[in-house]
Structures are given as structure tokens and as C-alpha cells.
Design an enzyme around this catalytic site. Sequence first.
Site, short mmCIF file in Angstrom:
data_model
loop_
_atom_site.label_atom_id
_atom_site.label_comp_id
_atom_site.label_asym_id
_atom_site.label_seq_id
_atom_site.Cartn_x
_atom_site.Cartn_y
_atom_site.Cartn_z
N LYS A 1 1.06 -0.77 -0.26
CA LYS A 1 -0.28 0.17 0.04
C LYS A 1 0.89 1.25 -0.06
CE LYS A 1 -1.91 1.31 3.65
NZ LYS A 1 -1.59 2.92 3.98
N ASN A 2 1.72 0.99 0.98
CA ASN A 2 2.55 2.18 0.78
C ASN A 2 4.01 2.57 0.20
OD1 ASN A 2 1.45 2.60 3.47
ND2 ASN A 2 2.58 2.23 5.02
N CYS B 1 -5.08 12.95 13.30
CA CYS B 1 -5.43 11.43 12.98
C CYS B 1 -5.54 11.27 13.90
CB CYS B 1 -4.82 11.19 11.60
SG CYS B 1 -3.82 10.16 11.93
N ARG C 1 0.89 14.35 13.20
CA ARG C 1 1.07 14.16 12.14
C ARG C 1 1.04 15.31 11.33
NH1 ARG C 1 -1.31 8.62 9.44
NH2 ARG C 1 0.77 8.76 8.33
N ASP D 1 4.11 0.43 11.72
CA ASP D 1 2.76 -0.28 11.37
C ASP D 1 2.79 -1.67 11.62
OD1 ASP D 1 2.90 2.02 10.11
OD2 ASP D 1 2.44 1.36 8.16
N ARG E 1 -8.83 -0.67 4.04
CA ARG E 1 -7.86 0.17 3.89
C ARG E 1 -6.97 -0.22 2.92
NH1 ARG E 1 -6.29 3.94 7.76
NH2 ARG E 1 -4.74 4.87 5.99
C1 UD1 Z 1 4.49 6.86 5.64
C2 UD1 Z 1 3.64 6.03 5.88
C3 UD1 Z 1 3.09 4.72 7.65
C4 UD1 Z 1 3.71 5.02 8.69
C5 UD1 Z 1 4.92 6.39 8.96
C6 UD1 Z 1 5.76 5.37 9.47
C7 UD1 Z 1 2.70 5.98 3.83
C8 UD1 Z 1 1.48 6.21 3.43
N1 UD1 Z 1 2.50 5.59 5.24
O1 UD1 Z 1 3.51 7.67 6.67
O2 UD1 Z 1 1.92 4.15 7.71
O3 UD1 Z 1 3.23 4.68 9.53
O4 UD1 Z 1 5.50 6.18 7.24
O5 UD1 Z 1 6.90 4.33 9.17
O6 UD1 Z 1 3.78 5.83 3.82
N2 UD1 Z 1 6.71 14.62 11.07
C9 UD1 Z 1 6.81 15.78 11.07
N3 UD1 Z 1 6.57 16.38 10.62
C10 UD1 Z 1 6.86 16.89 8.82
C11 UD1 Z 1 6.21 14.91 8.53
C12 UD1 Z 1 5.74 13.97 9.25
O7 UD1 Z 1 6.81 15.97 12.70
O8 UD1 Z 1 6.82 17.33 8.55
C13 UD1 Z 1 6.36 12.72 11.62
C14 UD1 Z 1 5.28 12.93 12.15
O9 UD1 Z 1 4.10 13.26 13.13
C15 UD1 Z 1 5.65 11.90 12.77
C16 UD1 Z 1 6.69 10.87 11.94
O10 UD1 Z 1 6.98 12.14 11.96
O11 UD1 Z 1 5.93 10.76 13.65
C17 UD1 Z 1 6.72 10.08 10.69
O12 UD1 Z 1 5.63 10.62 10.12
P1 UD1 Z 1 6.30 9.96 8.41
O13 UD1 Z 1 7.48 9.22 8.30
O14 UD1 Z 1 6.43 11.43 7.98
O15 UD1 Z 1 5.01 9.01 8.14
P2 UD1 Z 1 4.03 9.80 6.73
O16 UD1 Z 1 4.95 9.55 5.99
O17 UD1 Z 1 2.30 10.52 7.36
#
Ligand code: UD1
Length: 418
Positions: A22-23, A116, A121, A305, A397
Site C-alpha cells: 500500500k505504502n 488523525c 502528523r 505499522d 483501507r
Molecule cells: C508513512 C506511512 C505510515 C507509517 C509511517 C512511519 C505511507 C502512506 N504511510 O507515513 O504507514 O506509519 O510512514 O513509518 O507511506 N513528521 C513531522 N513533520 C512532517 C512529517 C512527519 O513532524 O512534516 C513526524 C510525524 O508526525 C511522525 C513522524 O514524523 O511522528 C513520522 O512520519 P512520516 O515518516 O512522515 O510518516 P508518513 O509519511 O505520514
Amino acid sequence: MDKFIIEGGERLYGSVAVQSAKNSVLPLLAASILTEERVTLKNVPRITDVACMGQILCELGAEVRFAGEDISIESAHASNHRISSSLTKELRSSVFMLGALLSRFGRAVCAYPGGCDIGLRPIDLHLNALKRLGVEIVERDGMIFCTCEKLRGAELVLDFPSVGATENILLAAVTANGKTVIEGAAKEPEIVDLQNFLNAMGADVRGAGTDVIEIAGVKALHGTEYTPIRDRIEAGSFLIGCAICGGELEVSGVRAEMIGLLLHKLRENGCKIHTKNDKIRIVSEGRLKANRRIETLPFPGFPTDLQAQAVALNSTCEGGALIVENLFETRYKYVPELMKMGADIEVKGRTAFVRGVKRLHGARVTCGDLRGGAALVLAALGAEGTSEVLDLSHVDRGYARLEEKLQKLGAKIRRVRM
Ligand code: UD1
């Protein structure tokens, strides 16, 4: 909303082939808008997140066709650069359409995804990086308006290896003027897959899978046909399911190094694990021992995850486990539901103390998020008696035909359409 009725206590035997990740599929679908030519993704799972991304592409003016397990996107006539708020809210990952839309149209508008069910996030890393690539960003009334004359390459340092931010930058930088370097990039296998896909479209990206990714901007990208990597989280969920229920299972499609730490933890529990190429075999017999400590971390650490599924497993192991969730603030919302089944868990902030009980019992529980929902399903499969797992929209999902796959392994699970 559908529910599962699960009669617990059956051991799992057989083999299961996991779906495409999915990711990986979601950012690849976002990337398809980078070219006017046709892009075909093979072996794509029929999960609602993919359907939702398909709807977003349609809204942008692309033609999206599902044929069996394949999906084709042609966006020659795409002209819209605005994603409606309802779709952004439904699919948080739509935020990485920003990079792709800026690359294609020089503009992008979407709603602020907001908090969420698993944490705040924020998207500050995404937006700051886009600004460094020359994008002007205005946030107004919960909407994000992005514009740029021409994206220009830059040297970027991510304070945290965010998966989504790394993907957004890649999507924006592939057609930027000049070279972009991302230091502190996320190293997940899905980032490597995105690099390989973009290069198959004519991009020049290297370094994915390491801390530093280099992108040399190219003039244009072309169409391609591509098979995404398989889903390591689905693979991990089945392996944990077998550990919980007992039995013997062969999971195919994922190489051991993609879930190395999970395999290490399952061995620590007392499961036997054999790996060969993209096949992982697990044997689970008797009562397992609890993991002393599991801490979620960016790849190659233990995946967040799989945290909920690992808690479900440890709830019936001998001894106690300390789980630390480092990625998301509120990723224990499923715990009260697990406790309805008899689990003994205490949550303090980012830490969960799990005291193993002999057996969980059937209960009526409700899914609140995707992976927490999967954990409830796995716990119910191992519990004594009948469980009802409500609100499957979360599970749908990310897991395609979950009940069919589990039934083939001997589980007594059925979906009731509500
Ligand atoms: C992706 C995955 C999700 C997985 C996560 C961590 C997809 C579609 N989703 O989510 O399944 O759980 O990686 O492996 O690929 N953060 C910030 N600022 C930002 C972006 C992130 O502070 O601009 C923080 C987030 O709040 C979180 C951490 O960084 O605490 C990790 O987030 P991130 O790696 O960005 O996860 P996603 O891409 O949202």
C-alpha cells in the site's frame, strides 16, 4: 459498516502470497501524474486507500482504469491542480500529491490534512522542503495554496527521516532545474521503490535506501509499466497472526531483510523462522515468551505499522513486554478494545506495559484505525470463543480480501455486511 465474526482458536496452516505494498502504490499513483503518457501499475491491491487515490487522480482530470489486478492512469487531459477537502481528509497520503502537482502544473491546492487517529502528523517538513525548492506557500482557512514559476534544485536536510516528506521532495525534484540533495532521507524500502519507478519513467534519482538521495532534474518523464514491491506490513501481520494462533505458515513476496527486526523478535518469542529468497516460513508451537522490549523506529527499526499487532501477540505470551512507540503520539487507541478481550496492558504516554495472560476471550470490539484494527482481528483469531470486530472500513483501507486469505489458512472468520 461491515463486521467480522471470528470464532477463535483455530491454528493457521498453509501459504499466503502478500499483495503489493500500500505504502508504495500510493506514492506511485501520485507520481503517475508527472507524465502525460500512460502509466500501468501491476498487481495492485483492491484496498480503499487505492480507490481513494484513484478518485483523486480522476478529480485532477486523469483517466483511471482498473483491469483485474492492474491499474492504468493516463493524465494527458489532466488540468485541475486542486484536491477537494473531502478527499484529502479521507486519504491523508494525498498530501504527497503536492510535489507531483507542482512538478506537473506549477500549482497545487489541498486541504490541511490535520491530526488523525494515531497522532498529530504535522507536515512542516514537507512544506519547508517545498519552499526551499522555490515554492510559495500560503496557508489560509485550513487550505494550502502552493505556486512556483519553476522548481529549482536545492540542498535539503530533513530533521527527521519522514517517509512522506522524502517522497514529496522526490516527486517535486525530479523535473526541477538542477540538482537536489536530500540529507537525512527516509530509508524505507518503499522509498527505493519510488526511486526505481521514477527512474523507469526517465528520472535520474540515486541513493534511495541510504541517508542521502540525489536527484538530477530532467526535462520530462515518460510512461511505464511497473510492478510495485510487496507489502512487508501485510507479510508481518500474517506472521504475527500465525505466532498468535499457532501453526505453520509460508509467506511469500517479501525478503527477510525487509522485516528483519520483526523476524528477530518472533525468534525471541520462540517461533521457528526459516527464510529463503522471498519466502518466510514460521512455525509456532506451545506458549510463546514475551519480548522484553520493542521500540518502534524508522526503517530498518521495528515498524510502527506492526506495533499494535506485536502488542496483541505479547498479550498472551509468558512474561511481560515493554513497548515504546516513538513515531506517533496516540497509537495505542486500540488498547482498551484489546482489554475487552482480557488483555492486561497499561499505557503511559508512548509506552505500553503488556503483562501476558494465558488466553484472550472473545468480545465485541471496534476498529479505530487500520493497524489497530488488524491487531484486533489477529487477537480474536487466537482468543477463546466468538468475537465481533466492528467497523472494518479501517482494515479495508490496507488489507485486500483479508478474510478470504485467512479462511484459506483455516481461520473461522466471516464478513457480515451491515
Ligand atoms: C508513512 C506511512 C505510515 C507509517 C509511517 C512511519 C505511507 C502512506 N504511510 O507515513 O504507514 O506509519 O510512514 O513509518 O507511506 N513528521 C513531522 N513533520 C512532517 C512529517 C512527519 O513532524 O512534516 C513526524 C510525524 O508526525 C511522525 C513522524 O514524523 O511522528 C513520522 O512520519 P512520516 O515518516 O512522515 O510518516 P508518513 O509519511 O505520514
